[in-house]
Scaffold this motif. Structure first.
Motif, PDB file in Angstrom:
ATOM      1  N   UNK A  50       0.848  -1.201   0.000  1.00 34.23           N
ATOM      2  CA  UNK A  50       0.000   0.000   0.000  1.00 34.23           C
ATOM      3  C   UNK A  50       0.880   1.246   0.000  1.00 34.23           C
ATOM      4  N   UNK A  51       0.579   2.155  -0.923  1.00 33.49           N
ATOM      5  CA  UNK A  51       1.290   3.433  -0.961  1.00 33.49           C
ATOM      6  C   UNK A  51       0.533   4.458  -0.118  1.00 33.49           C
ATOM      7  N   UNK A  52       1.279   5.382   0.472  1.00 37.43           N
ATOM      8  CA  UNK A  52       0.680   6.455   1.255  1.00 37.43           C
ATOM      9  C   UNK A  52       1.136   7.801   0.708  1.00 37.43           C
ATOM     10  N   UNK A  53       0.244   8.800   0.850  1.00 30.93           N
ATOM     11  CA  UNK A  53       0.491  10.134   0.300  1.00 30.93           C
ATOM     12  C   UNK A  53       0.193  11.178   1.363  1.00 30.93           C
ATOM     13  N   UNK A  54       1.017  12.229   1.419  1.00 28.87           N
ATOM     14  CA  UNK A  54       0.867  13.206   2.491  1.00 28.87           C
ATOM     15  C   UNK A  54       0.604  14.620   2.029  1.00 28.87           C
ATOM     16  N   UNK A  55      -0.092  15.354   2.878  1.00 28.70           N
ATOM     17  CA  UNK A  55      -0.306  16.780   2.675  1.00 28.70           C
ATOM     18  C   UNK A  55      -0.018  17.486   3.982  1.00 28.70           C
ATOM     19  N   UNK A  56       0.756  18.564   3.939  1.00 25.93           N
ATOM     20  CA  UNK A  56       1.100  19.314   5.147  1.00 25.93           C
ATOM     21  C   UNK A  56       0.775  20.796   4.924  1.00 25.93           C
ATOM     22  N   UNK A  57      -0.177  21.303   5.685  1.00 26.77           N
ATOM     23  CA  UNK A  57      -0.666  22.682   5.557  1.00 26.77           C
ATOM     24  C   UNK A  57      -0.146  23.494   6.740  1.00 26.77           C
ATOM     25  N   UNK A  58       0.900  24.278   6.489  1.00 29.76           N
ATOM     26  CA  UNK A  58       1.512  25.090   7.548  1.00 29.76           C
ATOM     27  C   UNK A  58       0.856  26.465   7.551  1.00 29.76           C
ATOM     28  N   UNK A  59      -0.102  26.656   8.455  1.00 30.88           N
ATOM     29  CA  UNK A  59      -0.806  27.924   8.560  1.00 30.88           C
ATOM     30  C   UNK A  59      -0.137  28.857   9.540  1.00 30.88           C
ATOM     31  N   UNK A  60      -0.588  30.106   9.566  1.00 28.75           N
ATOM     32  CA  UNK A  60      -0.003  31.095  10.476  1.00 28.75           C
ATOM     33  C   UNK A  60      -0.376  30.806  11.932  1.00 28.75           C
ATOM     34  N   UNK A  61      -1.516  30.124  12.139  1.00 32.82           N
ATOM     35  CA  UNK A  61      -1.979  29.834  13.495  1.00 32.82           C
ATOM     36  C   UNK A  61      -1.916  28.345  13.817  1.00 32.82           C
ATOM     37  N   UNK A  62      -2.366  27.516  12.898  1.00 25.61           N
ATOM     38  CA  UNK A  62      -2.346  26.064  13.092  1.00 25.61           C
ATOM     39  C   UNK A  62      -1.692  25.369  11.904  1.00 25.61           C
ATOM     40  N   UNK A  63      -1.041  24.240  12.190  1.00 26.34           N
ATOM     41  CA  UNK A  63      -0.461  23.401  11.150  1.00 26.34           C
ATOM     42  C   UNK A  63      -1.221  22.078  11.125  1.00 26.34           C
ATOM     43  N   UNK A  64      -1.625  21.662   9.924  1.00 23.97           N
ATOM     44  CA  UNK A  64      -2.425  20.450   9.757  1.00 23.97           C
ATOM     45  C   UNK A  64      -1.695  19.483   8.833  1.00 23.97           C
ATOM     46  N   UNK A  65      -1.867  18.186   9.072  1.00 23.71           N
ATOM     47  CA  UNK A  65      -1.260  17.176   8.205  1.00 23.71           C
ATOM     48  C   UNK A  65      -2.257  16.041   7.994  1.00 23.71           C
ATOM     49  N   UNK A  66      -2.248  15.485   6.779  1.00 20.19           N
ATOM     50  CA  UNK A  66      -3.148  14.383   6.419  1.00 20.19           C
ATOM     51  C   UNK A  66      -2.362  13.344   5.631  1.00 20.19           C
ATOM     52  N   UNK A  67      -2.634  12.072   5.887  1.00 16.91           N
ATOM     53  CA  UNK A  67      -2.082  10.980   5.070  1.00 16.91           C
ATOM     54  C   UNK A  67      -3.240  10.209   4.454  1.00 16.91           C
ATOM     55  N   UNK A  68      -3.164   9.994   3.129  1.00 19.65           N
ATOM     56  CA  UNK A  68      -4.160   9.233   2.384  1.00 19.65           C
ATOM     57  C   UNK A  68      -3.552   7.925   1.899  1.00 19.65           C
ATOM     58  N   UNK A  69      -4.426   6.925   1.691  1.00 22.75           N
ATOM     59  CA  UNK A  69      -3.957   5.705   1.044  1.00 22.75           C
ATOM     60  C   UNK A  69      -4.215   5.796  -0.467  1.00 22.75           C
ATOM     61  N   UNK A  70      -3.962   4.715  -1.178  1.00 19.51           N
ATOM     62  CA  UNK A  70      -4.093   4.726  -2.640  1.00 19.51           C
ATOM     63  C   UNK A  70      -5.516   5.028  -3.104  1.00 19.51           C
ATOM     64  N   UNK A  71      -6.497   4.698  -2.248  1.00 23.95           N
ATOM     65  CA  UNK A  71      -7.898   4.897  -2.614  1.00 23.95           C
ATOM     66  C   UNK A  71      -8.442   6.273  -2.210  1.00 23.95           C
ATOM     67  N   UNK A  72      -7.583   7.097  -1.624  1.00 21.37           N
ATOM     68  CA  UNK A  72      -8.009   8.432  -1.207  1.00 21.37           C
ATOM     69  C   UNK A  72      -8.638   8.475   0.169  1.00 21.37           C
ATOM     70  N   UNK A  73      -8.543   7.367   0.909  1.00 17.58           N
ATOM     71  CA  UNK A  73      -9.099   7.326   2.265  1.00 17.58           C
ATOM     72  C   UNK A  73      -8.135   7.989   3.247  1.00 17.58           C
ATOM     73  N   UNK A  74      -8.693   8.797   4.166  1.00 17.75           N
ATOM     74  CA  UNK A  74      -7.850   9.424   5.192  1.00 17.75           C
ATOM     75  C   UNK A  74      -7.419   8.362   6.207  1.00 17.75           C
ATOM     76  N   UNK A  75      -6.107   8.136   6.287  1.00 14.25           N
ATOM     77  CA  UNK A  75      -5.561   7.155   7.237  1.00 14.25           C
ATOM     78  C   UNK A  75      -5.161   7.813   8.554  1.00 14.25           C
TER      79      UNK A  75
END
Length: 262
Positions: A1-26
């Protein structure tokens, strides 16, 4: 299974998400941003990587950085603007939504979404902090309340006390004066929410909103603001099933998935 990441560094909060190949939030996380954007990104990614049992971001097939500090995500394969990422995040959450008001820590954006999740049009107010997350933090301080408490305060108001100041600093002084005069706090809060909703009017027009819109960013959780926007803009505010504060990170992770699977 491959995993894909997104990292949103905001001025107030930083958020991160990892998805699998099917686009499901892991895995996902939201942390308070540090002064150093690179440290914020590292801390957020460590949390989500641990949740899916990965030791390093190098184990991700692709990772995209976004947000205010997107150029400071050292392990990102590339970065994409938060405007594009919010549009894509909302699109994969609810493809029927075509217009967004994104209220971040220090700016407000109106975004129109095309049928494939890309941006059709956008407008941005980044010259003034009024109506942003920082503004709400200042207002909550004036009321000596937490942000969640302040967000619900206006819901009980029978009347609205208008807030005339357009600037965060002057609005805070005006609110402190009204509180000191013993005015009903819920009615003052209603005035604040109405003032912010009116500032969103131009953004909603630029976003092409006709009958409905959704809110993203931390302020999307503000029940009083949602009610005020529906009243002022005469638009239905659609509640997203996924945390609206994660939309930038989710969109970044989805772009990473698309690029990593290509």
């Amino acid at each position: 299974m491959k995993y894909f990441g997104g990292c949103d560094v905001g001025s107030t909060y930083t958020k991160a998400v990892i998805l699998d190949e099917n686009g499901k939030i892991c895995a996902d996380t939201t942390i308070r941003s540090k002064i150093n954007s690179e440290i914020s990104a590292k801390l957020a990614m460590e949390e989500v990587l641990n949740k899916v049992g990965l030791k390093s971001s190098e184990e991700l097939a692709y990772l995209i950085g976004t947000g205010y500090g997107r150029n400071k995500v050292p392990f990102a394969d590339e970065n994409i603007s938060e405007i594009s990422c919010h549009a894509m995040g909302v699109h994969v959450t609810d493809p029927s939504v075509k217009a967004i008001i994104d209220i971040g820590g220090q700016d407000v954006k109106g975004i129109s979404i095309d049928t494939d999740g890309t941006v059709k049009n956008f407008a941005m107010n980044d010259k003034c902090a009024a109506g942003t997350g920082r503004f709400y933090e200042a207002m909550a301080r004036s009321f000596e309340m937490s942000l969640p408490e302040f967000s619900n305060l206006s819901l009980t108001a029978k009347n609205v006390i208008p807030i005339t100041a357009q600037c965060t600093v002057f609005a805070e002084s005006e609110v402190i004066t009204l509180v000191g005069e013993g005015k009903p706090m819920d009615e003052i809060a209603a005035g604040i929410q109405m003032a912010v909703a009116k500032r969103c009017f131009v953004m909603s027009k630029k976003a092409g909103a006709t009958d409905s819109i959704t809110l993203t960013g931390g302020c999307a959780k503000n029940a009083g603001l949602k009610q005020a926007i529906e009243h002022v803009l005469k638009l239905k505010v659609i509640n997203l099933k996924t945390d609206p504060q994660l939309m930038g990170a989710l969109g970044a992770a989805e772009y990473a998935r698309q690029k990593g699977m290509a």
